[in-house]
Design a protein around this motif. Structure first.
Motif, short mmCIF file in Angstrom:
data_model
loop_
_atom_site.label_atom_id
_atom_site.label_comp_id
_atom_site.label_asym_id
_atom_site.label_seq_id
_atom_site.Cartn_x
_atom_site.Cartn_y
_atom_site.Cartn_z
N GLY A 465 0.96 -1.08 0.00
CA GLY A 465 0.12 -0.52 0.12
C GLY A 465 1.05 1.37 -0.36
O GLY A 465 0.12 1.95 -0.04
N LYS A 466 2.34 1.51 0.08
CA LYS A 466 2.86 2.37 -0.01
C LYS A 466 4.05 2.37 -1.25
O LYS A 466 3.97 3.37 -1.80
N ASN A 467 4.25 0.69 -1.44
CA ASN A 467 5.11 1.18 -2.65
C ASN A 467 4.20 1.60 -4.36
O ASN A 467 3.39 0.67 -4.12
N THR A 468 4.60 2.66 -5.12
CA THR A 468 3.94 2.19 -6.60
C THR A 468 4.48 1.59 -7.01
O THR A 468 5.50 0.96 -7.11
N LYS A 469 3.84 1.09 -8.84
CA LYS A 469 4.88 -0.12 -9.89
C LYS A 469 6.12 0.71 -9.87
O LYS A 469 6.75 -1.03 -9.30
N SER A 470 6.54 1.86 -9.64
CA SER A 470 8.08 2.06 -10.06
C SER A 470 8.30 1.46 -9.10
O SER A 470 10.10 1.34 -9.51
N ASP A 471 8.47 1.78 -7.48
CA ASP A 471 9.20 1.57 -6.91
C ASP A 471 9.29 0.08 -6.29
O ASP A 471 10.43 -0.59 -6.23
N ILE A 472 8.10 -0.78 -6.78
CA ILE A 472 8.23 -2.13 -6.60
C ILE A 472 9.39 -2.84 -8.16
O ILE A 472 10.30 -3.54 -7.41
N VAL A 473 9.34 -2.10 -9.03
CA VAL A 473 10.56 -3.04 -10.35
C VAL A 473 11.23 -2.45 -9.69
O VAL A 473 12.91 -2.91 -10.27
N LYS A 474 11.65 -1.09 -9.05
CA LYS A 474 13.50 -0.61 -8.65
C LYS A 474 13.99 -1.30 -7.52
O LYS A 474 14.99 -2.07 -7.38
N LYS A 475 12.81 -2.07 -6.84
CA LYS A 475 13.69 -2.82 -5.54
C LYS A 475 13.55 -4.11 -6.42
O LYS A 475 14.65 -4.99 -5.99
N LEU A 476 13.03 -5.18 -6.96
CA LEU A 476 13.16 -6.19 -7.44
C LEU A 476 14.59 -6.57 -8.39
O LEU A 476 15.42 -6.91 -8.05
N ILE A 477 14.55 -5.30 -9.02
CA ILE A 477 15.72 -5.04 -10.24
C ILE A 477 17.22 -5.40 -9.14
O ILE A 477 17.95 -5.36 -9.17
#
Length: 528
Positions: A465-477
């Protein structure tokens, strides 16, 4: 003793501990209420599972119903140990697993004053000797609460008669290998025998031009092909289903009689529902009604016609017999507070029901999937006849594809600041992310198992509920780059690797959307 041998095989070959929709206490409650039994609601219930393995069927239910209490018993100490470690590391306080022989459960649990609103016994009854079967029924008769229900699943004749020659041949071919000492070799030998059997059918001229041999070979090949599809993905299932000491199917009428002898009343199957309305010819219908007059005889007749192989039987105490109703007018009165949904998006249901009285209802269920439809909403979609009869007609057309629920099933989308993965799952997700046993897997709120990998659990934790899609993609990379993870995907029969940041970003941009949509359909998001 024979139970020690059974225990040893399950300690040696650990069964992946999965969840099953038919073994969900919400499903059991809804079905009990359909037939007139006011079983306590799932949100404040006492639950026992016989043969719980590592708890895969009840751990997520304990998460979903924090005010309910769950006990699982299993003969395998190894499975129970794994399950209790998962429970402790997940931070759950309302569930415990006990290493216990079912034949001693009445004394050990009953002596402790336990009484259960729901007793689940899935995948046990057909795989134990008669004295354990009797003990299972005694647990239900003695430990169920006054309006409680018990679900017992079992392999059924006549359908399993077509599988037994395959099982017998597998056991015969591997008879020289001890299950406990070398289970993998035993399975390999039995599978090799099936490959030999398939090859023989291909080269034997009689399999093509002799009607009897052709029918036998086609039946056996269908079963062999099904087994072959599982030999890489579910070897433990094949070992226990086809090479275990016991696999003892029975006819429905015999199961019902044995349950009755032990103080239990058969209600109905959790999924299957057969009705005389399936018989379109008046002469044939008259014959069926005159020869198979009561509901058990009717169901047994249909089992013969359809070669039923498996059942999920719902039972209650014998004292509740007069509370049960089976005519549609009475059932209509019982279901007002329930909800219905389809088990899958059956688009062909539109064709099956076109021009029939239940057409609008069927189309609405397809359109809403995976969401549910309230009974009050469903009533507005039929012009004549009994609503419950229409529901069961749809269920029959889909061979058990309609589910009843005690509460609405509503999909929520992931939106930052509005929704998140259900917070109470966090401890269990973290456990699964670091678990190396792979006996337990992820289970969704509807009690469906889901095949997730380590990276999928990272996804789940990031959808907070805090992470945007861009945040999630960045952290997974970042995780992939830091840990040297190479992403791989199969396309057109080829394995494609994604190593660079640009490749991984393109991959995750699509993967996040797909994964989030899957979680929506699993009802994994909550508002906050």
């Amino acid at each position: 003793m024979i139970n020690d041998e059974i225990k040893s095989t399950y300690d040696v070959v650990k069964y992946p501990s999965h969840a099953f929709e038919q073994a969900s206490i919400d499903r059991l409650c809804a079905m009990a209420r359909v037939y007139g039994l006011q079983t306590p609601l799932p949100n404040n219930a006492k639950v026992l599972e016989i043969g719980c393995a590592a708890g895969g069927n009840i751990i997520s239910q304990a998460i979903n119903y924090p005010n309910s209490s769950f006990i699982g018993i299993d003969l395998s100490s190894e499975q129970v140990k794994i399950g209790n470690e998962a429970i402790e590391q997940s931070g759950l306080k309302n569930i415990k697993l006990l290493q216990m022989d079912a034949t001693k459960a009445c004394d050990e649990l009953g002596g402790g004053g336990y009484e259960f609103d729901y007793i689940i016994c899935h995948g046990v009854y057909s795989w134990v000797p008669d004295f354990v079967k009797k003990a299972i029924f005694e647990i239900g008769a003695k430990l169920l609460s006054p309006k409680g229900v018990m679900m017992v699943s079992f392999n059924v004749y006549p359908g399993w008669k077509y599988r037994e020659p395959i099982r017998d041949f597998m056991r015969f071919a591997s008879r020289g290998v001890n299950f406990e000492k070398d289970p993998e070799n035993k399975l390999d030998l039995s599978l090799a025998a099936l490959s030999f059997q398939s090859a023989m059918y291909r080269i034997m001229p009689g399999c093509k031009n002799l009607p009897k041999l052709k029918t036998i070979s086609e039946c056996n090949l269908n079963n062999i092909n099904e087994i072959d599809s599982l030999k890489k993905t579910n070897r433990s299932y094949l070992l226990h289903e086809y090479l275990e000491i016991f696999n003892d199917p029975c006819y429905l009428v015999d199961f019902v009689a044995d349950a009755s002898d032990n103080g239990l009343e058969y209600i109905e199957d959790i999924a299957l529902h057969y009705d005389y309305s399936e018989i379109a010819n008046d002469t044939v219908l008259e014959f069926a009604k005159s020869y198979f007059k009561d509901r058990i005889a009717k169901d047994q007749m249909f089992d013969f016609l359809y070669s039923t192989q498996f059942r999920f039987a719902l039972l209650t105490k014998e004292q509740n017999k007069n509370d049960l109703v089976f005519n549609y007018d009475e059932i209509d009165k019982n279901i007002n507070d329930l909800h219905i949904s389809l088990a899958a998006k059956y688009e062909h249901l539109r064709v099956l029901t076109k021009g029939l009285a239940m057409e609008r209802l069927a189309n609405a269920l397809v359109d809403l999937y995976p969401n549910s439809l309230s009974i009050k909403e469903a009533l507005e979609l039929i012009d004549k006849g009994s609503l419950s009869e229409h529901i069961f007609d749809i269920n029959s057309a889909l061979n058990g594809g309609v589910n009843f629920h005690t509460k609405a099933q509503k999909v929520l989308k992931y939106e930052v600041g509005k929704t998140r993965v259900i917070a109470s799952y966090k401890g269990f997700i973290k456990y699964l992310a670091r678990d190396k046993n792979h006996i337990l897997g992820f289970v969704t709120p509807p009690n469906k198992s889901a095949n997730f990998c380590e990276l999928d659990y990272e996804f789940l934790l990031l959808l907070d509920g805090k992470n945007t899609k861009s945040d999630i993609v960045k952290k997974l990379i970042e995780k992939c780059q830091k840990q040297g993870i190479t992403l791989k995907e199969e396309k057109d029969g080829k394995i494609i690797s994604y190593k660079t940041v640009a490749e991984q970003q393109a991959y995750f941009n699509k993967a996040v959307d797909i994964f989030a949509k899957g979680l929506e359909d699993y009802f994994m998001f909550e508002e906050f």
